[in-house]
Design an enzyme around this catalytic site. Structure first.
Site, PDB file in Angstrom:
ATOM      1  N   HIS A  49       0.841  -1.193   0.000  1.00  0.00           N
ATOM      2  CA  HIS A  49       0.000   0.000   0.000  1.00  0.00           C
ATOM      3  C   HIS A  49       0.882   1.251   0.000  1.00  0.00           C
ATOM      4  O   HIS A  49       2.091   1.166   0.212  1.00  0.00           O
ATOM      5  CB  HIS A  49      -0.944   0.022   1.218  1.00  0.00           C
ATOM      6  CG  HIS A  49      -0.228  -0.012   2.532  1.00  0.00           C
ATOM      7  ND1 HIS A  49      -0.190  -1.121   3.337  1.00  0.00           N
ATOM      8  CD2 HIS A  49       0.506   0.924   3.164  1.00  0.00           C
ATOM      9  CE1 HIS A  49       0.519  -0.861   4.415  1.00  0.00           C
ATOM     10  NE2 HIS A  49       0.970   0.364   4.331  1.00  0.00           N
TER      11      HIS A  49
HETATM   12  C1  T46 Z   1       2.827   0.874   6.964  1.00  0.00           C
HETATM   13  C2  T46 Z   1       3.601  -0.352   7.309  1.00  0.00           C
HETATM   14  C3  T46 Z   1       5.047  -0.075   7.541  1.00  0.00           C
HETATM   15  C4  T46 Z   1      -4.486  -0.206  13.352  1.00  0.00           C
HETATM   16  O1  T46 Z   1      -5.567  -0.472  13.905  1.00  0.00           O
HETATM   17  N1  T46 Z   1      -3.739   0.861  13.787  1.00  0.00           N
HETATM   18  C5  T46 Z   1      -2.544   1.187  13.217  1.00  0.00           C
HETATM   19  O2  T46 Z   1      -1.902   2.164  13.647  1.00  0.00           O
HETATM   20  C6  T46 Z   1      -2.085   0.387  12.118  1.00  0.00           C
HETATM   21  C7  T46 Z   1      -0.744   0.726  11.451  1.00  0.00           C
HETATM   22  C8  T46 Z   1      -2.844  -0.657  11.692  1.00  0.00           C
HETATM   23  N2  T46 Z   1      -4.028  -0.946  12.313  1.00  0.00           N
HETATM   24  C9  T46 Z   1      -4.796  -2.114  11.851  1.00  0.00           C
HETATM   25  C10 T46 Z   1      -5.285  -2.048  10.419  1.00  0.00           C
HETATM   26  C11 T46 Z   1      -5.340  -3.503  10.010  1.00  0.00           C
HETATM   27  O3  T46 Z   1      -6.586  -4.060  10.409  1.00  0.00           O
HETATM   28  O4  T46 Z   1      -3.954  -3.262  11.922  1.00  0.00           O
HETATM   29  C12 T46 Z   1      -4.239  -4.156  10.852  1.00  0.00           C
HETATM   30  C13 T46 Z   1      -2.994  -4.479  10.065  1.00  0.00           C
HETATM   31  O5  T46 Z   1      -2.587  -3.314   9.313  1.00  0.00           O
HETATM   32  P1  T46 Z   1      -1.912  -3.418   7.885  1.00  0.00           P
HETATM   33  O6  T46 Z   1      -2.387  -4.608   7.179  1.00  0.00           O
HETATM   34  O7  T46 Z   1      -2.045  -2.094   7.217  1.00  0.00           O
HETATM   35  O8  T46 Z   1      -0.373  -3.658   8.314  1.00  0.00           O
HETATM   36  P2  T46 Z   1       0.915  -3.656   7.402  1.00  0.00           P
HETATM   37  O9  T46 Z   1       1.986  -4.307   8.176  1.00  0.00           O
HETATM   38  O10 T46 Z   1       0.625  -4.164   6.037  1.00  0.00           O
HETATM   39  O11 T46 Z   1       1.297  -2.088   7.242  1.00  0.00           O
HETATM   40  C14 T46 Z   1       1.660  -1.335   8.388  1.00  0.00           C
HETATM   41  C15 T46 Z   1       0.928   0.012   8.386  1.00  0.00           C
HETATM   42  O12 T46 Z   1      -0.473  -0.210   8.256  1.00  0.00           O
HETATM   43  C16 T46 Z   1       1.385   0.905   7.255  1.00  0.00           C
HETATM   44  O13 T46 Z   1       0.940   2.223   7.494  1.00  0.00           O
HETATM   45  O14 T46 Z   1       3.344   1.767   6.316  1.00  0.00           O
HETATM   46  O15 T46 Z   1       3.066  -1.102   8.397  1.00  0.00           O
END
Ligand code: T46
Length: 141
Positions: A49
């Site tokens: 993303h």
């Molecule tokens: C990024 C990379 C480096 C939350 O509830 N609060 C938060 O602050 C974050 C970051 C995520 N979430 C929830 C949203 C999703 O349901 O946690 C779940 C997993 O998030 P995501 O699939 O977006 O995680 P990554 O590891 O793919 O990405 C994360 C960050 O979302 C993103 O901003 O730059 O780490």
């Protein structure tokens, strides 16, 4: 602001190492959110993303991982393998984190609170948004 990979200043003595991160010095934006990622036992990639506005700083506190960054034109891979390394990712950069060692702990400092509306999770939509910001023959403004 561009993607920036830098070595953090470290104070070392016989007791170990101390790394200090100062907003306005090591990190060029205010920090409003801190989160960390760990327990990636099977090396599954994360990310895929970009953010419309959010800027982030990544530090691998333990273990190692790779971060692929893509501005819509160029892709670069950084390996984070030391708690002395800092990767700054500004807005509108597609990122993928992969190659996690099982003991990896990724600390992330972000300039804004969590908001799902800030994410672009489709690569074609990301490329289209980059194109809309790029004047013909020029770099993104
Ligand atoms: C990024 C990379 C480096 C939350 O509830 N609060 C938060 O602050 C974050 C970051 C995520 N979430 C929830 C949203 C999703 O349901 O946690 C779940 C997993 O998030 P995501 O699939 O977006 O995680 P990554 O590891 O793919 O990405 C994360 C960050 O979302 C993103 O901003 O730059 O780490």
């Amino acid at each position: 602001m561009r993607v920036e990979f830098k070595e953090l200043e470290t104070v070392s003595d016989p007791r170990g190492h101390l790394v200090s991160i100062e907003v306005g010095r090591s990190i060029p934006f205010p920090v409003r959110r801190v989160y960390y990622i760990y327990g990636n036992k099977d090396g599954k990639p994360r990310g895929y993303h970009a953010h419309k506005r959010v800027k982030q700083a990544l530090i691998c506190l333990n273990g190692r991982l790779k971060v692929g960054v893509d501005d819509g034109k160029t892709r670069t891979v950084y390996e984070l393998k030391s708690p002395r390394e800092l990767l700054i990712i500004p807005e509108m950069i597609w990122r993928v984190m992969y190659g996690f060692s099982p003991d990896a702990i990724l600390l992330v400092l972000a300039d804004q609170h969590y908001d799902e509306a800030d994410y672009i999770r489709d690569y074609e939509t990301f490329l289209q948004a980059v194109r809309e910001k790029t004047p013909p023959g020029g770099a993104p403004r």
